[in-house]
Design an enzyme around this catalytic site. Structure first.
Site, PDB file in Angstrom:
ATOM      1  N   ALA A  23       0.847  -1.184   0.171  1.00  0.00           N
ATOM      2  CA  ALA A  23      -0.057  -0.155  -0.014  1.00  0.00           C
ATOM      3  C   ALA A  23       0.879   1.408   0.038  1.00  0.00           C
ATOM      4  O   ALA A  23       1.536   1.435   0.919  1.00  0.00           O
ATOM      5  CB  ALA A  23      -0.937   0.053   1.136  1.00  0.00           C
TER       6      ALA A  23
ATOM      7  N   VAL B 142       9.367   5.498  -1.420  1.00  0.00           N
ATOM      8  CA  VAL B 142       9.711   4.088  -0.761  1.00  0.00           C
ATOM      9  C   VAL B 142       9.124   2.801  -1.300  1.00  0.00           C
ATOM     10  O   VAL B 142       9.742   1.889  -1.533  1.00  0.00           O
ATOM     11  CB  VAL B 142       9.440   4.295   0.875  1.00  0.00           C
ATOM     12  CG1 VAL B 142       9.774   3.044   1.455  1.00  0.00           C
ATOM     13  CG2 VAL B 142      10.136   5.444   1.495  1.00  0.00           C
ATOM     14  N   GLY B 143       7.811   3.088  -1.870  1.00  0.00           N
ATOM     15  CA  GLY B 143       7.124   1.755  -2.028  1.00  0.00           C
ATOM     16  C   GLY B 143       7.902   1.442  -3.566  1.00  0.00           C
ATOM     17  O   GLY B 143       8.228   0.345  -3.729  1.00  0.00           O
TER      18      GLY B 143
ATOM     19  N   ALA C 286      16.123 -15.537   2.919  1.00  0.00           N
ATOM     20  CA  ALA C 286      14.902 -15.547   3.735  1.00  0.00           C
ATOM     21  C   ALA C 286      14.526 -16.939   3.723  1.00  0.00           C
ATOM     22  O   ALA C 286      13.476 -17.490   4.443  1.00  0.00           O
ATOM     23  CB  ALA C 286      13.886 -14.903   3.195  1.00  0.00           C
TER      24      ALA C 286
ATOM     25  N   LYS D  97       6.075   6.110  11.305  1.00  0.00           N
ATOM     26  CA  LYS D  97       6.586   6.298  12.657  1.00  0.00           C
ATOM     27  C   LYS D  97       5.433   6.936  13.498  1.00  0.00           C
ATOM     28  O   LYS D  97       5.180   6.563  14.658  1.00  0.00           O
ATOM     29  CB  LYS D  97       7.999   7.035  12.857  1.00  0.00           C
ATOM     30  CG  LYS D  97       7.637   8.444  12.164  1.00  0.00           C
ATOM     31  CD  LYS D  97       8.362   8.523  11.011  1.00  0.00           C
ATOM     32  CE  LYS D  97       8.408   9.780  10.217  1.00  0.00           C
ATOM     33  NZ  LYS D  97       8.857   9.688   8.766  1.00  0.00           N
TER      34      LYS D  97
ATOM     35  N   GLU E  17      10.866  -1.565  11.435  1.00  0.00           N
ATOM     36  CA  GLU E  17      12.194  -1.163  11.361  1.00  0.00           C
ATOM     37  C   GLU E  17      12.512   0.232  10.640  1.00  0.00           C
ATOM     38  O   GLU E  17      13.193   1.081  11.195  1.00  0.00           O
ATOM     39  CB  GLU E  17      12.896  -2.264  10.736  1.00  0.00           C
ATOM     40  CG  GLU E  17      14.832  -1.993  10.616  1.00  0.00           C
ATOM     41  CD  GLU E  17      15.241  -1.737  12.015  1.00  0.00           C
ATOM     42  OE1 GLU E  17      15.729  -0.508  12.478  1.00  0.00           O
ATOM     43  OE2 GLU E  17      15.207  -3.013  12.668  1.00  0.00           O
TER      44      GLU E  17
ATOM     45  N   GLY F 115      14.832  19.575  -2.352  1.00  0.00           N
ATOM     46  CA  GLY F 115      14.176  18.104  -1.884  1.00  0.00           C
ATOM     47  C   GLY F 115      14.207  17.662  -0.591  1.00  0.00           C
ATOM     48  O   GLY F 115      13.759  16.498  -0.185  1.00  0.00           O
TER      49      GLY F 115
ATOM     50  N   LYS G  28      10.032   9.380  16.885  1.00  0.00           N
ATOM     51  CA  LYS G  28      11.043   8.337  16.579  1.00  0.00           C
ATOM     52  C   LYS G  28      11.513   8.105  18.025  1.00  0.00           C
ATOM     53  O   LYS G  28      11.744   6.942  18.579  1.00  0.00           O
ATOM     54  CB  LYS G  28      11.942   8.766  15.867  1.00  0.00           C
ATOM     55  CG  LYS G  28      11.636   8.853  14.286  1.00  0.00           C
ATOM     56  CD  LYS G  28      12.649   9.597  13.490  1.00  0.00           C
ATOM     57  CE  LYS G  28      12.089   9.569  12.066  1.00  0.00           C
ATOM     58  NZ  LYS G  28      13.170  10.520  11.279  1.00  0.00           N
TER      59      LYS G  28
END
Length: 429
Positions: free
Chosen positions: A10, A15-16, A34, A107, A131, A189, A207
């Site tokens: 989502a 970041v996505g 994994a 956060k 994380e 930016g 945080k």
């Protein structure tokens, strides 16, 4: 072949997109670490037509982000929307209720609702991982929750906001004032169009409240974090700090005291010999001090697509391995409910900067307020007359209770000799 871990994602912002690129670029390595492949199977965002620089055609597109919580064939929901409440919180609650593991970089949501979500995850027997919510790609959550788990931690503190650190270290390097450097940071930016969340310390406070819970085994208490940002730091403060052997950094600082939990985000003078004095640009750094392990320093990039995506995928690897564990290092029922400590009971040195009228008796007035409040002056510097006719006076106090410094400033409130609000910065000793 082992069944892949199937992800619903989502949010397809910076970041996505980074998560998708990382999972593709390091697919073979991630699968080996994994124990099985990790695959995105569904995505959702506000704008389906936007070019995000990644091929989304192989994923199932879901217009209703909330539907990801109950989508068939999904093992983990990853939330990269943001916001303490609204769609992000609804997605978290519903995903956990549906028995899905949940990973977030949010956060604000963890600071405000983390205990509720952790309790729900415990009841359902699913993972809640975050994380990426603190310090981007720096594995500080895992470091405190797992690596330092055997230690009693006395303090946790650090540089928790890259925007503020970029502004302060640029002011330091180039001698420019806050407003000018902020405008440049926005153009590059590094700062948002509305930067208040960063420069007023709220981001760092979110945080810090999470780190304090992990470090001390206490319930998250964001509301008790005392917050002061960097809006009122001027170039002269940074120059005075340098002359005294310090650098100015916005620090989040937390510790347990006999009367409760102390949490504060505030500009500090950091001695040049301390590692945090050398953390510059948009980097983050966290220091934790344990009774057996000693001082731990975590440093690295605290934001951006690569570092944050790295933290998100690290959580996914843990889930693929079946490594869950309580979200806050112990069950929520075991977290201590500590009251907020009285800041006035703390001791330390302080830096005070006054902008005053250029007239006889001003220094005596300030000195009298300090004397009457039991504040001893270690050093006092008065600079020449500014273009507007004012004079800068900078004071460093000896070690004393913080309430004494507060009382001295209260005595000087309303003085016609003092222009504007004095600047107070604590000294990290």
């Amino acid at each position: 072949m082992t069944e892949p871990l199937k992800i619903a994602l989502a949010g397809l912002g910076t970041v996505g997109g980074g998560v998708i690129r990382l999972l593709e670029a390091n697919a073979a390595l991630i699968a080996r670490r994994a124990g099985r492949p990790i695959e995105v199977v569904a995505v959702s965002a506000r704008d389906r037509s936007k070019d995000r620089g990644v091929d989304l055609s192989r994923f199932r597109w879901v217009d209703d982000t909330g539907a990801l919580a109950v989508l068939d064939g999904v093992d983990v929901v990853v939330e990269l929307i943001g916001g303490a409440d609204g769609p992000a919180l609804a997605l978290a609650r519903n995903s956990i209720a549906a028995g899905r593991a949940f990973v977030t970089a949010n956060k604000a949501m963890i600071a405000h609702h983390g205990l509720e979500l952790a309790e729900a995850a415990e009841r359902r027997g699913v993972a809640l991982k975050y994380e990426a919510a603190v310090a981007g790609g720096i594995p500080v959550i895992k470091g405190l929750r797992e690596g330092a788990a055997a230690n009693e931690l006395a303090h946790v503190y650090g540089i928790l906001n890259g925007t503020c650190n970029y502004i302060l270290s640029t002011m330091e390097a180039e001698g420019r004032d806050f407003a000018e450097v902020l405008a440049e940071a926005q153009a590059l930016g590094f700062a948002e169009a509305d930067p208040s969340f960063d420069i007023d310390g709220v981001d760092a406070a979110h945080k810090l409240s999470i780190l304090a819970s992990l470090a001390f085994g206490t319930r998250i208490d964001f509301d008790s974090v005392a917050v002061t940002g960097i809006r009122h730091v001027i170039a002269a403060d940074i120059a005075e700090a340098a002359a005294l052997g310090f650098k100015v950094r916005l620090l989040g600082y937390a510790e347990t005291r006999p009367d409760g939990l102390f949490q504060r985000v505030h500009p500090h003078l950091v001695p040049v010999a301390h590692p945090l004095a050398h953390v510059s640009g948009s980097l983050n750094a966290v220091v934790a001090e344990g009774n057996f392990v000693g001082r731990l320093l975590f440093e690295g990039r605290g934001a951006g697509d690569g570092p944050t995506a790295s933290a998100v995928v690290a959580d996914l690897i843990d889930i693929a391995r079946g490594e869950y564990g309580p979200a806050f290092a112990m069950p929520v029922s075991a977290l201590a409910d500590r009251p907020a400590a009285d800041a006035g009971e703390g001791r330390g040195r302080a830096y005070l900067r006054f902008t005053v009228e250029d007239k006889v008796g001003v220094l005596a007035e300030i000195a009298a307020a300090m004397r009457d409040s039991n504040v001893s002056i270690e050093s006092l510097i008065q600079r020449g007359v500014m273009p507007d006719g004012s004079v800068l006076v900078a004071i460093v106090t000896h070690d004393c209770p913080e309430r004494c410094v507060t009382q001295a400033l209260e005595r000087l409130e309303g003085s016609p000799s003092i222009r504007g609000r004095p600047m107070l910065m604590h000294i990290l000793d």
